[in-house]
Motif scaffolding. Sequence first.
Motif, PDB file in Angstrom:
ATOM      1  N   GLN A 208      -6.991   4.724  -3.695  1.00  0.00           N
ATOM      2  CA  GLN A 208      -6.277   5.227  -2.520  1.00  0.00           C
ATOM      3  C   GLN A 208      -5.230   4.252  -1.981  1.00  0.00           C
ATOM      4  O   GLN A 208      -4.593   4.539  -0.978  1.00  0.00           O
ATOM      5  CB  GLN A 208      -7.271   5.536  -1.391  1.00  0.00           C
ATOM      6  N   PHE A 209      -5.098   3.114  -2.609  1.00  0.00           N
ATOM      7  CA  PHE A 209      -4.068   2.133  -2.228  1.00  0.00           C
ATOM      8  C   PHE A 209      -4.161   1.708  -0.777  1.00  0.00           C
ATOM      9  O   PHE A 209      -3.162   1.668  -0.081  1.00  0.00           O
ATOM     10  CB  PHE A 209      -2.664   2.688  -2.454  1.00  0.00           C
ATOM     11  N   LEU A 210      -5.371   1.425  -0.307  1.00  0.00           N
ATOM     12  CA  LEU A 210      -5.472   0.891   1.049  1.00  0.00           C
ATOM     13  C   LEU A 210      -6.026  -0.528   0.951  1.00  0.00           C
ATOM     14  O   LEU A 210      -6.913  -0.797   0.147  1.00  0.00           O
ATOM     15  CB  LEU A 210      -6.391   1.764   1.903  1.00  0.00           C
ATOM     16  N   GLY A 211      -5.506  -1.407   1.774  1.00  0.00           N
ATOM     17  CA  GLY A 211      -5.996  -2.785   1.753  1.00  0.00           C
ATOM     18  C   GLY A 211      -5.468  -3.587   0.588  1.00  0.00           C
ATOM     19  O   GLY A 211      -6.132  -4.502   0.107  1.00  0.00           O
TER      20      GLY A 211
ATOM     21  N   THR B  28       3.853   6.673  16.167  1.00  0.00           N
ATOM     22  CA  THR B  28       3.378   7.955  16.683  1.00  0.00           C
ATOM     23  C   THR B  28       4.527   8.945  16.806  1.00  0.00           C
ATOM     24  O   THR B  28       4.406  10.118  16.425  1.00  0.00           O
ATOM     25  CB  THR B  28       2.716   7.746  18.060  1.00  0.00           C
TER      26      THR B  28
ATOM     27  N   ALA C  51       1.414   3.976  -3.027  1.00  0.00           N
ATOM     28  CA  ALA C  51       0.733   5.237  -2.784  1.00  0.00           C
ATOM     29  C   ALA C  51       1.676   6.433  -2.784  1.00  0.00           C
ATOM     30  O   ALA C  51       1.343   7.489  -3.301  1.00  0.00           O
ATOM     31  CB  ALA C  51      -0.016   5.178  -1.464  1.00  0.00           C
TER      32      ALA C  51
ATOM     33  N   LEU D 247      -1.248  10.095   5.816  1.00  0.00           N
ATOM     34  CA  LEU D 247      -2.004   8.873   6.078  1.00  0.00           C
ATOM     35  C   LEU D 247      -1.089   7.658   6.041  1.00  0.00           C
ATOM     36  O   LEU D 247      -1.202   6.746   6.852  1.00  0.00           O
ATOM     37  CB  LEU D 247      -3.118   8.729   5.045  1.00  0.00           C
ATOM     38  N   PHE D 248      -0.143   7.666   5.106  1.00  0.00           N
ATOM     39  CA  PHE D 248       0.687   6.469   4.939  1.00  0.00           C
ATOM     40  C   PHE D 248       1.806   6.392   5.972  1.00  0.00           C
ATOM     41  O   PHE D 248       2.325   5.317   6.228  1.00  0.00           O
ATOM     42  CB  PHE D 248       1.195   6.372   3.509  1.00  0.00           C
TER      43      PHE D 248
ATOM     44  N   VAL E  58       2.601  -4.993  18.622  1.00  0.00           N
ATOM     45  CA  VAL E  58       1.830  -3.976  17.896  1.00  0.00           C
ATOM     46  C   VAL E  58       1.871  -2.650  18.649  1.00  0.00           C
ATOM     47  O   VAL E  58       2.031  -1.582  18.051  1.00  0.00           O
ATOM     48  CB  VAL E  58       0.381  -4.454  17.675  1.00  0.00           C
TER      49      VAL E  58
ATOM     50  N   ASN F 220      -9.874  12.765  10.381  1.00  0.00           N
ATOM     51  CA  ASN F 220      -9.251  13.923   9.726  1.00  0.00           C
ATOM     52  C   ASN F 220     -10.275  14.794   9.017  1.00  0.00           C
ATOM     53  O   ASN F 220     -10.144  16.011   8.974  1.00  0.00           O
ATOM     54  CB  ASN F 220      -8.214  13.461   8.693  1.00  0.00           C
TER      55      ASN F 220
ATOM     56  N   GLN G 262       1.068   7.258   9.060  1.00  0.00           N
ATOM     57  CA  GLN G 262       0.308   6.768  10.208  1.00  0.00           C
ATOM     58  C   GLN G 262       0.016   5.282  10.109  1.00  0.00           C
ATOM     59  O   GLN G 262      -0.093   4.601  11.126  1.00  0.00           O
ATOM     60  CB  GLN G 262      -0.998   7.550  10.349  1.00  0.00           C
ATOM     61  N   ILE G 263      -0.148   4.769   8.884  1.00  0.00           N
ATOM     62  CA  ILE G 263      -0.463   3.336   8.794  1.00  0.00           C
ATOM     63  C   ILE G 263       0.784   2.476   8.635  1.00  0.00           C
ATOM     64  O   ILE G 263       0.671   1.305   8.305  1.00  0.00           O
ATOM     65  CB  ILE G 263      -1.492   3.020   7.690  1.00  0.00           C
TER      66      ILE G 263
ATOM     67  N   THR H  93       0.510  -0.775  10.480  1.00  0.00           N
ATOM     68  CA  THR H  93      -0.100  -2.010   9.969  1.00  0.00           C
ATOM     69  C   THR H  93       0.745  -2.661   8.875  1.00  0.00           C
ATOM     70  O   THR H  93       0.282  -3.580   8.216  1.00  0.00           O
ATOM     71  CB  THR H  93      -1.503  -1.751   9.396  1.00  0.00           C
TER      72      THR H  93
ATOM     73  N   CYS I 103       0.830  -1.213   0.000  1.00  0.00           N
ATOM     74  CA  CYS I 103       0.000   0.000   0.000  1.00  0.00           C
ATOM     75  C   CYS I 103       0.857   1.253   0.000  1.00  0.00           C
ATOM     76  O   CYS I 103       0.739   2.086  -0.903  1.00  0.00           O
ATOM     77  CB  CYS I 103      -0.950   0.023   1.184  1.00  0.00           C
TER      78      CYS I 103
ATOM     79  N   LEU J 280      -8.888   6.724  10.502  1.00  0.00           N
ATOM     80  CA  LEU J 280      -8.090   7.955  10.529  1.00  0.00           C
ATOM     81  C   LEU J 280      -8.654   9.000   9.577  1.00  0.00           C
ATOM     82  O   LEU J 280      -8.750  10.188   9.917  1.00  0.00           O
ATOM     83  CB  LEU J 280      -6.636   7.651  10.160  1.00  0.00           C
ATOM     84  N   LEU J 281      -9.061   8.567   8.369  1.00  0.00           N
ATOM     85  CA  LEU J 281      -9.604   9.516   7.394  1.00  0.00           C
ATOM     86  C   LEU J 281     -10.890  10.155   7.913  1.00  0.00           C
ATOM     87  O   LEU J 281     -11.106  11.353   7.717  1.00  0.00           O
ATOM     88  CB  LEU J 281      -9.883   8.809   6.068  1.00  0.00           C
TER      89      LEU J 281
ATOM     90  N   ILE K 232      -5.516   1.163  16.913  1.00  0.00           N
ATOM     91  CA  ILE K 232      -5.044  -0.193  16.624  1.00  0.00           C
ATOM     92  C   ILE K 232      -5.547  -1.157  17.703  1.00  0.00           C
ATOM     93  O   ILE K 232      -5.912  -2.296  17.419  1.00  0.00           O
ATOM     94  CB  ILE K 232      -3.501  -0.218  16.451  1.00  0.00           C
TER      95      ILE K 232
ATOM     96  N   ARG L 271      -3.894   8.786  18.954  1.00  0.00           N
ATOM     97  CA  ARG L 271      -4.962   8.121  18.204  1.00  0.00           C
ATOM     98  C   ARG L 271      -4.516   6.830  17.529  1.00  0.00           C
ATOM     99  O   ARG L 271      -5.274   5.856  17.515  1.00  0.00           O
ATOM    100  CB  ARG L 271      -5.579   9.078  17.176  1.00  0.00           C
ATOM    101  N   ILE L 272      -3.269   6.780  17.016  1.00  0.00           N
ATOM    102  CA  ILE L 272      -2.846   5.564  16.316  1.00  0.00           C
ATOM    103  C   ILE L 272      -2.866   4.380  17.279  1.00  0.00           C
ATOM    104  O   ILE L 272      -3.381   3.306  16.975  1.00  0.00           O
ATOM    105  CB  ILE L 272      -1.439   5.751  15.725  1.00  0.00           C
TER     106      ILE L 272
ATOM    107  N   LEU M  39      -7.628   0.696   9.505  1.00  0.00           N
ATOM    108  CA  LEU M  39      -7.053   1.840  10.225  1.00  0.00           C
ATOM    109  C   LEU M  39      -7.186   3.114   9.381  1.00  0.00           C
ATOM    110  O   LEU M  39      -7.467   4.189   9.910  1.00  0.00           O
ATOM    111  CB  LEU M  39      -5.582   1.554  10.530  1.00  0.00           C
ATOM    112  N   GLY M  40      -7.002   2.967   8.064  1.00  0.00           N
ATOM    113  CA  GLY M  40      -7.079   4.121   7.173  1.00  0.00           C
ATOM    114  C   GLY M  40      -8.435   4.806   7.229  1.00  0.00           C
ATOM    115  O   GLY M  40      -8.511   6.037   7.324  1.00  0.00           O
TER     116      GLY M  40
ATOM    117  N   CYS N 176      -4.591  -2.397   6.297  1.00  0.00           N
ATOM    118  CA  CYS N 176      -4.440  -0.961   6.539  1.00  0.00           C
ATOM    119  C   CYS N 176      -5.686  -0.178   6.166  1.00  0.00           C
ATOM    120  O   CYS N 176      -5.843   0.968   6.572  1.00  0.00           O
ATOM    121  CB  CYS N 176      -3.206  -0.411   5.843  1.00  0.00           C
TER     122      CYS N 176
END
Lengths: 222, 192
Positions: B21-24, A81, A30, A100-101, A73, B125, A103-104, A107, A26, B121-122, B78, B73-74, B117-118, B114
Amino acid sequence: MNSVAQTFSTAALQRNPAWAQLLGLCPLLAVSSTLINAIGLALASTFVVIGSNVCISALRRIIPDAARLPCFVLIIATFTTMTTLVLEAFAYTLYIKIALFVQIIVTNCMILGRAEVFASKQNITATFFDALGTACGFTLALVSLGVVREILAYGTLLAGAHTLFGPTANNWTIQLMDQGLLPLAAYAPGAFLVAGLLFACVRTLRSFKKIPPPKSQSLIQD
Amino acid sequence: MADLALLLIGALLVNNFVLAQFLGLCPFMGITKGYDTALATGIATTFVLSFSALCAHLLYHGILAPLGLEYLRIILFIVVIAGVVQLVKYYLQATSPVLHQLLGIYLPLITSNCAVLGVALLAINANLNTLETLIFSLGASGGFTGVMVLFGAIREVIDHDDVPAAFRGTPLALVTAGLMSLAFMGFQGLAG
């Protein structure tokens, strides 16, 4: 010393997280539309991989076996963070683009995978070099995709370098062509297509060098 | 009402989570070897994604924001996602053994998806309210499931095609996803 070099090269090349194991696709697709975005995310991922894996290795005798995955995790999330806060403070323009990327990263299976397979069993030095190798392997994939996509899409390299390296990098941009050959490369379909072609190239290279494909390992077994 | 419909279509098609969006992408590339597994993963993800986005929204605005701890928040999200995955697992185990058997092995994998979580977060935001978060996450997971199923069906066919050895498997799957993504670009302009 030899074993350290071997740990590093196995992690970076033979078991390259992106090209060999398909992990972290991802973020790879991205943020690779320009080289600087790719480098930004590569630095962030490097910090998280090394920091969290060394931390896990140091705590490996304390973390109870039954609760190890949640512990891993949480440690990874803590480092993620920290990374977001640092980027937000020192490279805000870049951070907005790849927020966003970053933050992830938590995962990204690559990190949890190394923690489970390597860091939770090995000493700190070996873990450091394994994590460094993994991070370099991921950086290699990000940078190669970033270079190809930026040249194809815009005909430049290192555009927007000041967003990562500050005002000294204002004129680092290299103009290779007046305009891009394939503007589509900047968009989502281009990312998939270029990655598919690069993947095929990498595979051909590996078959020349007779690198055996890695045994697929499943991380999470129920 | 119109706003909510636009939000749904936007998340479902225009900004499709996988193709735009390139998630998952991990489950998209890894699990969609066939139609059935793709559908099962999609349904399980829909449950977890919507429920955890809602929980994350409520906890963020109920606990983190009033205390000024937004930067946690992260870590919170999770934990919420892992918790929701376990809850869904126990719930299915107790109420519907058939469904549990079908979805069971895909559930733990969702924690590291992801997209889940994405979306959480989105939604934070974009400052969505509770109803909007629900609609947004339903649209996102619907789009995810739809694309998974389509891609699973395509892969059942192309995995047996005679292509150059270098392209067999993942490279061909990526190129195919690129063509699907090109088609999805046609939805742009449909909704903001």
